[in-house]
Design an enzyme around this catalytic site. Sequence first.
Site, mmCIF file in Angstrom:
data_model
loop_
_atom_site.group_PDB
_atom_site.id
_atom_site.type_symbol
_atom_site.label_atom_id
_atom_site.label_comp_id
_atom_site.label_asym_id
_atom_site.label_seq_id
_atom_site.Cartn_x
_atom_site.Cartn_y
_atom_site.Cartn_z
ATOM 1 N N LYS B 21 -46.310 24.797 71.257
ATOM 2 C CA LYS B 21 -45.716 26.106 71.506
ATOM 3 C C LYS B 21 -44.570 26.368 70.540
ATOM 4 C CE LYS B 21 -45.316 27.276 75.836
ATOM 5 N NZ LYS B 21 -44.786 27.083 77.189
ATOM 6 N N ARG B 91 -38.836 26.494 78.419
ATOM 7 C CA ARG B 91 -40.235 26.181 78.668
ATOM 8 C C ARG B 91 -40.669 24.897 77.972
ATOM 9 N NH1 ARG B 91 -43.699 31.469 77.521
ATOM 10 N NH2 ARG B 91 -42.500 31.493 75.574
ATOM 11 N N GLY B 100 -50.034 24.803 82.497
ATOM 12 C CA GLY B 100 -49.704 24.734 83.917
ATOM 13 C C GLY B 100 -49.274 23.372 84.402
ATOM 14 N N MET B 102 -46.752 21.470 83.195
ATOM 15 C CA MET B 102 -45.317 21.218 83.207
ATOM 16 C C MET B 102 -44.564 22.492 83.565
ATOM 17 S SD MET B 102 -44.898 18.518 80.153
ATOM 18 C CE MET B 102 -45.694 19.624 79.007
ATOM 19 N N ARG B 331 -51.469 30.439 70.666
ATOM 20 C CA ARG B 331 -52.077 29.108 70.499
ATOM 21 C C ARG B 331 -53.587 29.294 70.390
ATOM 22 N NH1 ARG B 331 -50.749 27.217 76.667
ATOM 23 N NH2 ARG B 331 -52.040 28.771 77.718
ATOM 24 N N HIS B 450 -73.928 2.395 89.659
ATOM 25 C CA HIS B 450 -75.369 2.581 89.522
ATOM 26 C C HIS B 450 -75.758 4.054 89.660
ATOM 27 C CE1 HIS B 450 -79.480 2.796 91.219
ATOM 28 N NE2 HIS B 450 -79.724 1.961 90.228
ATOM 29 N N GLU B 740 -73.009 -8.250 75.160
ATOM 30 C CA GLU B 740 -72.343 -7.663 76.325
ATOM 31 C C GLU B 740 -71.541 -8.705 77.094
ATOM 32 O OE1 GLU B 740 -75.350 -6.127 79.015
ATOM 33 O OE2 GLU B 740 -76.775 -7.645 78.372
ATOM 34 N N SER B 759 -77.273 -4.825 70.022
ATOM 35 C CA SER B 759 -76.915 -3.598 70.711
ATOM 36 C C SER B 759 -75.779 -3.937 71.669
ATOM 37 C CB SER B 759 -78.114 -3.025 71.456
ATOM 38 O OG SER B 759 -77.734 -1.813 72.078
ATOM 39 N N CYS B 826 -75.331 0.745 73.355
ATOM 40 C CA CYS B 826 -76.129 1.420 74.377
ATOM 41 C C CYS B 826 -75.425 1.488 75.724
ATOM 42 C CB CYS B 826 -77.509 0.778 74.513
ATOM 43 S SG CYS B 826 -77.461 -0.895 75.145
ATOM 44 N N TYR B 846 -76.218 2.987 65.121
ATOM 45 C CA TYR B 846 -76.721 4.016 66.027
ATOM 46 C C TYR B 846 -76.074 3.889 67.399
ATOM 47 C CZ TYR B 846 -79.728 0.574 68.365
ATOM 48 O OH TYR B 846 -80.176 -0.494 69.084
#
Lengths: 872, 872
Positions: B21, B91, B100, B102, B331, B450, B740, B759, B826, B846
Amino acid sequence: MKYVYSFNEGNKDMRNTLGGKGANLCEMTNLGLPVPYGFIVSTDACIDYYNNNGSISDEILDEIYEKLEELEKTTGKIFGDSKNPLLLSVRSGARSSMPGMMDTVLNLGMNDEVCDFFSNKRFSYDSYRRFIQMYADVVMGFPKESFEGLFDKIKQEKKVKYDTDLTEEDLKEVITRYKEEYQRLSKTSFPTDPKEQLISAIKAVFKSWNNERAITYRRLNDIPSSWGTAVNVQEMVFGNKNNNSATGVAFTRNPATGEKVLYGEYLVNAQGEDVVAGIRTPKSIINLKQEFPDCYNEFTKIADTLEKHYHDMQDMEFTIEDNKLYILQTRNGKRTGTAAVKIAMDLLKENMIDEKEAILMVDAKTLDQLLHKTFNKELLKNAEKIAEGLPASPGSAYGKICFDAKHVKYLANNNEKNLILVRDETSPEDIEGINIANGILTLRGGTTSHAAVVARGMGTCCVCGCSSLKIDYENKTLETDSGIILHEDDYISLDGTTGYVYLGKIEVEDPVIKDDFKELLDLTDKYKSMEVRANAETLKDSKTALSFGALGIGLCRTEHMFFENERIFNFRKMILSKTKEEREDALNKILPYQIEDFYNLFKVMNELSVNIRLLDPPLHEFLPKKEEEKIELAKALNISYEDLNNRINSLKEFNPMMGHRGIRLGVTYPEIVVMQTKAIIEAAIKAEKENFVVEPEIMIPLVCNKKELQYVKDIIKETADKIIKENKANVSYKIGTMIEIPRAAIISKDIASDVEFYSFGTNDLTQMTYGFSRDDAEKFLPSYYQKQIFEFDPFVRVDEEGVGTLIKNAIKDAKEVNKDIKIGVCGEHAGDPKSIEFFAKVGVDYVSCSPYRVPIARLAVAQATIKTETFG
Amino acid sequence: MKYVYSFNEGNKDMRNTLGGKGANLCEMTNLGLPVPYGFIVSTDACIDYYNNNGSISDEILDEIYEKLEELEKTTGKIFGDSKNPLLLSVRSGARSSMPGMMDTVLNLGMNDEVCDFFSNKRFSYDSYRRFIQMYADVVMGFPKESFEGLFDKIKQEKKVKYDTDLTEEDLKEVITRYKEEYQRLSKTSFPTDPKEQLISAIKAVFKSWNNERAITYRRLNDIPSSWGTAVNVQEMVFGNKNNNSATGVAFTRNPATGEKVLYGEYLVNAQGEDVVAGIRTPKSIINLKQEFPDCYNEFTKIADTLEKHYHDMQDMEFTIEDNKLYILQTRNGKRTGTAAVKIAMDLLKENMIDEKEAILMVDAKTLDQLLHKTFNKELLKNAEKIAEGLPASPGSAYGKICFDAKHVKYLANNNEKNLILVRDETSPEDIEGINIANGILTLRGGTTSHAAVVARGMGTCCVCGCSSLKIDYENKTLETDSGIILHEDDYISLDGTTGYVYLGKIEVEDPVIKDDFKELLDLTDKYKSMEVRANAETLKDSKTALSFGALGIGLCRTEHMFFENERIFNFRKMILSKTKEEREDALNKILPYQIEDFYNLFKVMNELSVNIRLLDPPLHEFLPKKEEEKIELAKALNISYEDLNNRINSLKEFNPMMGHRGIRLGVTYPEIVVMQTKAIIEAAIKAEKENFVVEPEIMIPLVCNKKELQYVKDIIKETADKIIKENKANVSYKIGTMIEIPRAAIISKDIASDVEFYSFGTNDLTQMTYGFSRDDAEKFLPSYYQKQIFEFDPFVRVDEEGVGTLIKNAIKDAKEVNKDIKIGVCGEHAGDPKSIEFFAKVGVDYVSCSPYRVPIARLAVAQATIKTETFG
């Protein structure tokens, strides 16, 4: 690459290539001792065999045949020849001794023509039937029972008790029927070609490296499977030739007590296996002096030479053939912990070894045995002795009778702690049962039988050769000669130091430490690169720890203090509180107990460190599980049973190991941290006022994040400093964290500056790093061992590659940002010698183990120091 | 260090120091726009305030007073002066907009004397009472209700509806009674010293940075708490001065649709808060053209200037005082996903931005909204919210409550279309129910439980961890904490984007995929540094994934394929088998189904990668839990109920997450691996014969050890190669491992050469690295957020410091020994934009996420690519 070595081509330092047995056969050959000549197929050949999917390469075969020719020349005999036959023994021999774990074939090269050559027909038939029996077992893998059963049947038919009572004709019949049995089982006739026999036997020994009992033994003894075994091929000498022949084993000192006296036993007219198998009870070595005086004199000289040469107590195998002595093996003898300590300290005093060698000579793990229990003397006076056997492994124990290793395992899994394995004799297949049982009783076999050797190694009490007892395996009963009948699960008590067997349960007491043990432990202080502390909460444990030389408490698990009657009620109330006020109220009732606990600890440990871990386990562990207890608690808490049950259920977790515990309790319920800090600091102030010196270490468990650590640390500091100020006291304290979550180790650089010490909780760290919980891993770990995926239990010996990497890096990172940080380890591994060696290497300052492991840890620390100094 | 800046000392690039701001107020000042002058207390001052335990240093105070003096000079007014008073607004303004969250104080500097100065008494009293009200709320933290309630009471007494209907006298009375209330609550009188007011207000704004809603907002929006907020102090202009005054907000484009049209609203004779508060209904911005034509013209020009200046849609606040326009804020406007896409593509077409800017402009997370059903906005306004859980899978749904999957199926078979499955938690058994239901509500478990994972995969809306609700399964009721009791078949509505649960039926509207969305996604392909694949097992999911541009399947969870009726029976039989033969028999019955499954997948994904993970979860997850199902199964298996129960119990685990699952199943039951490999390869051969192009990737889960990996890999290779050879086929396949378990990441260098791809399963890796299970963490994570220990959910956004370090090092190590290794992710994080940015940085090839997240991931990948290109 060379794969096969004659005995004159090696020496004792070549055990990696030649195996321990082979290297020593070479060494003795070089020393000019009477060793039957032979050659060694090396461990490299074994590795090659496995790399080639279980076949021996042509190159190696050629070398074997070449050495065989050389052996024929040296002995002047010819393999397979009907005029002048050479017979061989084929024995395994790994880098590290694995008694009874692998296989042996004797009298190899025997066939009908060779058998005919020998004039002593009793002898040649006996040798032939033994050969068939061993070949069928070892090379072909036929069930032992087939041939042993057949032999027993023939003995029954002939109405004789001992093998030696069988006549020539009987033995001839045995051979015929053995061959038939062989044909029946293999669909081929017994091989007559000696070379085929030899190569098959060598392969069988290679294969035996990976039999199940060898795998188990390796795992229990930290031997890597990659080593492989060598095969010793040696000219046979025959202890079963006639009554001027014998075979036996002997130690240069008593392997049970360490006493400096020739110790051993032998059998006349027998082959080596008979001594070990315990079918006939052997004679003590003392008798050799009269029966074979010349051999005895020669043997004592050789024994002395070997002990001096190897700077250690020797375990020797010998055979006398026609009054001529041969040495078949020597090795550093296995011994009890008591003997190990005595021998090391004696050899030091005899100037045969120096201090460092003395320290390195004692296997730290065996110290356990010195700390073993004995019967309560008063109770023993009224005990009913029901049998007497040979004192095979010291210590006393009582327990439920189990007639097989399976039942031992079954009861152990059902939380039975006191179990005695009772068997006619044990075999390597029983090894897991022996490992779990706290006592072994066998009816046959001597103090060098399988049961005795293995039990001593494990520090388990053992009575052997207790022939007055009778087992009925089918009905699962044990009968004494006075007609008492005991059933499976009945109690008996064993004294492995006297060989006595008692009826029922005799309570046992803790051991008393001897001078040589104290001297050894004192010696370790000179080589102390890490402090050894103990995990203890009770005064009794703390005092035990001190008596073993612990330098403080490295882990006081405060939750163990909450189980006494009055406390557990308020503790449960605290857990089940719905509001902070209720919780604080309950905690306030616990506070005085905690103060008293810590105050007493501080007094006992005066001037030594006391490390107190804040509440760690998931809260629901403390809640009642039984119906009646729940009803009682609900009443006491003035809530309905249903309400109680709901609250209990709401605390249940899917994966409690990874749940709401440790510092997480401190974050959600800071009032617990406040109460525990209050108790610690107030207790310290109280003790200091009485002139005890106290500097409590407050340890935060299960940290995984810097802010989490800071949050709880701030509560501790604020609480402690306020009390100290209010009391105008001068207590100083330390705040540290456990490193037991992988993330904590990873972010070590980030958190090390917030604490004064780390303590690695290697149990949890191992669980999280491997991603399996100890409790559940039992379902698949057996497969992992059997398939050789795991070679050791990562909960016993620290996994250097995975968990160890986390530890090593965390310490390095921590010291970079906080050079004064003190590093400890308080998981199970802190009492494991191999792990201690690793901890010493990566810069750990102290290890903290259970009180009874303190001596082991002290010795292991000294050994690690010496090894680092010596080998860098 | 400089802490306070006048508006002419900053610019739009200083948002880190001045907040968004403040930076924009400076920028607009520099642009010569009509901005009331002021100064900014910087974020550095806020950080300093927190470092000093909540006090403002003298140095900063001096700077504030200096700038205040400057402001007095610029405006020609004097703060607190009764002749020519300066009034201020105070402000908050953080680096990133937190609307909203603060606090704000207007009309500061007001007291009795200042109030007297103004001739328009209605106005000055109105301003005064607003000031007291805001000050009491923001600075003193008194409950809002006290003053608002009092105000409402007075309005009632005076019988008026709107604030503006109150007379001068009424307002005077309000002020008097406000002061009394203030005195009553604070025990002191209302502060009259303007400087005291100012400093207190600044402190209050600093403090509001850490109020609970700000903390929550930051966590949900990935804003670090270390940033702090700036405070904007600005000369007041008054929209409430008279009927020639007004105040309003406006967007340069429609923030809901993206349409290019000035959009906003305003109130005549009001202050800013009135517009937001909604007490009076504001007028559309269109009316400004008639009511304030000059201001309107000026405003449209300014709006245009600002949009062009900032290259983005602007959200502006303005005030008209006596027909003069002031701009109070601009803004980049918040917008819906739909608007975000349209605006970005429109600005691109208008040449205001380039392609990269267009891609970066759309918050990837908001795309979710474009792909799911949403509630009808009008109906939602009157809906009754009955509970709030975690927003686990986006979209909205209503339906009949079903307490189990069976009931879902039953109703579906009876043509009920709208069904909500409500359970404590779900398990794989519920999968068919989840598949049919249009919403899932669980009482336990987090956003990676799950239910959440499966629902997201299916694009079904899901609310998790809604712990204020209680299910009574027996009586089939659902109780809210306010005591509402709902029965099976009653209607509820779920909003998976907010986590809200509503009573009854709220109609939903379908998403519309527009051209601009497709254009945006096409654009991302130009900046594709990582491939995006989908986690999918079913044909439906695979087709959805393809339609969103997934480049293959990155994770096919084979266990999800076992739940259909006929299969589950044989699968259970397999699990409960006592012998290998029984198990193989059951597996053989499953084989044809698996072949069919894979064959269909291969056909749909023709030419794209299909990565199949071998069986992963603990077996007992598949077993029946209900009495009647058990009875049925026992009968079918031809064993007793007791026997079945025993077998089921023997499979129970203490910590299933760390139990017998993943590759461990493959080691103990290699026949499962054989069956699955067979199915994959035979399916591939079948598809290839029909000219589809297939190269299956076979993925081994839960690996922690090299030999374990090799053991299972060898089984796969042997099985696969044999089938390929037998069929004279030419199928090629790849073998890889999931990473993992922390240990797998640590030993990456050791295992990377054994596989063709990795993966990362970041869900499990996060659990193990943090040492907490996602299902249990819900018990303590709220405390962790509330105490700011965690700033984000590590199961949603990857923890770069801990888990990320493991990933980064594992990739580095892997590529050192296997430069061709392909790296995927994954876990849940594969669909999270922030995490995707991290994965791009550390060399992931990937990511594979649920089908509905594919567009988000594609956009996030492109954004990561552009950011890396631009910022390195």
